[in-house]
Design an enzyme around this catalytic site. Structure first.
Site, short mmCIF file in Angstrom:
data_model
loop_
_atom_site.label_atom_id
_atom_site.label_comp_id
_atom_site.label_asym_id
_atom_site.label_seq_id
_atom_site.Cartn_x
_atom_site.Cartn_y
_atom_site.Cartn_z
N TYR A 175 37.15 28.44 38.82
CA TYR A 175 37.78 28.16 40.10
C TYR A 175 37.66 29.36 41.03
O TYR A 175 37.29 30.46 40.60
CB TYR A 175 39.26 27.78 39.91
CG TYR A 175 40.17 28.94 39.58
CD1 TYR A 175 40.14 29.55 38.33
CD2 TYR A 175 41.06 29.45 40.54
CE1 TYR A 175 40.98 30.61 38.04
CE2 TYR A 175 41.89 30.51 40.25
CZ TYR A 175 41.85 31.10 39.00
OH TYR A 175 42.66 32.16 38.72
N ARG A 185 30.82 35.11 43.33
CA ARG A 185 31.55 35.22 42.06
C ARG A 185 31.60 33.87 41.36
O ARG A 185 31.48 33.79 40.13
CB ARG A 185 32.97 35.76 42.30
CG ARG A 185 33.72 35.99 41.00
CD ARG A 185 35.04 36.70 41.21
NE ARG A 185 35.97 35.89 41.99
CZ ARG A 185 37.18 36.31 42.39
NH1 ARG A 185 37.59 37.53 42.09
NH2 ARG A 185 37.96 35.52 43.09
N ARG A 238 35.55 13.17 24.33
CA ARG A 238 36.08 14.45 23.87
C ARG A 238 35.36 14.96 22.62
O ARG A 238 35.50 14.38 21.54
CB ARG A 238 37.59 14.34 23.61
CG ARG A 238 38.23 15.70 23.36
CD ARG A 238 39.72 15.61 23.09
NE ARG A 238 40.26 16.94 22.86
CZ ARG A 238 40.12 17.62 21.71
NH1 ARG A 238 39.49 17.07 20.70
NH2 ARG A 238 40.62 18.84 21.60
N LYS A 240 36.10 33.76 36.02
CA LYS A 240 37.29 33.16 36.64
C LYS A 240 37.47 31.74 36.12
O LYS A 240 37.23 30.75 36.82
CB LYS A 240 37.17 33.20 38.18
CG LYS A 240 38.51 33.06 38.87
CD LYS A 240 38.42 33.52 40.29
CE LYS A 240 39.66 33.18 41.09
NZ LYS A 240 40.89 33.73 40.58
N GLU A 293 45.15 44.50 34.12
CA GLU A 293 45.40 43.99 35.48
C GLU A 293 46.69 43.18 35.44
O GLU A 293 47.34 43.09 34.39
CB GLU A 293 44.23 43.14 35.96
CG GLU A 293 43.97 41.92 35.08
CD GLU A 293 42.75 41.11 35.48
OE1 GLU A 293 42.37 41.12 36.65
OE2 GLU A 293 42.20 40.41 34.59
N LEU A 315 39.26 40.70 36.00
CA LEU A 315 38.52 39.95 37.01
C LEU A 315 38.20 40.92 38.15
O LEU A 315 39.11 41.65 38.60
CB LEU A 315 39.37 38.79 37.54
CG LEU A 315 38.64 37.95 38.57
CD1 LEU A 315 37.61 37.04 37.88
CD2 LEU A 315 39.61 37.11 39.38
N1 PMP Z 1 42.98 39.27 38.41
C1 PMP Z 1 43.33 38.02 38.05
C2 PMP Z 1 43.61 37.73 36.62
C3 PMP Z 1 43.43 37.00 39.02
O1 PMP Z 1 43.75 35.75 38.67
C4 PMP Z 1 43.19 37.33 40.38
C5 PMP Z 1 43.34 36.28 41.44
N2 PMP Z 1 42.29 35.39 41.44
C6 PMP Z 1 42.83 38.64 40.71
C7 PMP Z 1 42.73 39.59 39.69
C8 PMP Z 1 42.52 39.03 42.12
O2 PMP Z 1 41.31 38.49 42.54
P1 PMP Z 1 41.04 38.14 44.08
O3 PMP Z 1 41.27 39.41 44.85
O4 PMP Z 1 39.63 37.71 44.10
O5 PMP Z 1 42.00 37.08 44.47
#
Ligand code: PMP
Length: 287
Positions: A33, A52, A100, A147, A180, A205
């Site tokens: 997503y 991305r 499935r 993502k 993070e 991410l």
């Molecule tokens: N880390 C994670 C785990 C996230 O879900 C997000 C939000 N998508 C981010 C970092 C920040 O990414 P972005 O700046 O692209 O929204």
């Protein structure tokens, strides 16, 4: 005006937007997503999000549901049909509908859905007030650079933060290093004035907002180091903040109840918020 969603080639009323029960996104979280901000009617860093998205799809061997150029048209159409001036566009692509079975289906066609929602315009005063974070173990899989829509550990972590009266939970690996937040990237400013955020790799991410802030910090002449930092270093930092598409840049004023810096927004974070606001308004003006 009704809210409109996009489901596999059709624009439908939000309340009538359904996917098949055997969609692999629904059964296996087999999908990816993006969330893209709309600011003043303009999609923020749209190309970065699409790049991305392409990477996430390639890593999981999921086919584009349509060429990226066509996807851009649908994204633009969603912003238009929902009359979004300020808000967010959510886009999800899954491996599609199939009986499935864990292994990939041979004939499924990728599913693509989008929703959009309006928000109030960005309020610099509100985001500058700062937030509290807690630290919890990082129990996610080992490919957090993708993502993927499999966000259960992130949801559990965010819920723990909410129950602790905090905005975000910072995730901590074995060994004590912070990866993070559950939906944000984590940053600190050391006592020496060095801006630090975790280096990219499979543990985080690579946020689009993270990339924008790195660029702005460079332009501002702020020394930046991409490296891991631990909970103790974060608690001793002179500033801390988080970044994401939906949170923008927000100062972190407490970590596990420990006040950071003076317990308010720090100078570097303040500068970066101002620069980021200018950057957003610049995008809005258009080329
Ligand atoms: N880390 C994670 C785990 C996230 O879900 C997000 C939000 N998508 C981010 C970092 C920040 O990414 P972005 O700046 O692209 O929204």
């Amino acid at each position: 005006m009704p809210r409109i969603a996009y489901v596999n080639g059709k624009y439908v009323r939000h309340g009538d937007a359904f996917v098949h029960v055997e969609d692999r996104g629904y059964q296996f979280a087999d999908g990816v997503y993006e969330v893209i901000a709309v600011h003043g009617g303009v999609l923020v860093d749209e190309q970065g999000h699409l790049d991305r998205l392409g990477r996430s799809l390639a890593e999981l061997a999921i086919a584009w549901p349509m060429p990226p150029k066509a996807l851009k048209v649908v994204i633009g159409e969603m912003v238009r049909r929902n009359a979004i001036r300020d808000g967010f566009l959510y886009l999800q692509i899954t491996r599609g509908v199939a009986p499935r079975e864990h292994a990939f289906p041979t004939h499924a066609k990728s599913s693509c859905v989008m929703t959009a929602r309006r928000t109030r315009p960005l309020d610099i005063n509100e985001i500058s007030r700062g937030v509290a974070v807690i630290t919890i173990p990082d129990i996610r899989w080992k490919r957090c650079d993708i993502k993927a829509i499999s966000l259960l550990p992130n949801c559990l972590g965010k819920q723990r933060a909410r129950e602790a009266g905090a905005y975000e939970a910072w995730l901590v690996e074995a060994g004590g290093l912070i990866t993070e937040g559950t939906s944000t990237n984590a940053w600190i400013v050391t006592a020496g004035g060095e801006l630090v955020t975790r280096d990219t790799g499979a543990a985080i991410l690579n946020g689009i907002t993270r990339q924008a802030v790195m660029k702005l910090a460079g332009e501002e002449g702020i020394a930046l180091v991409e490296r891991p930092f631990g909970v103790d270093e974060a608690k001793a930092a002179s500033e801390a903040f988080i970044t994401s598409t939906t949170a923008f840049i927000r100062p972190v004023i407490r970590i596990d109840g420990v006040a950071i810096g003076g317990g308010g927004i720090g100078p570097i974070c303040g500068r970066l918020i101002a620069c980021y606001a200018d950057y957003l308004f610049g995008q809005r003006a258009g080329p």
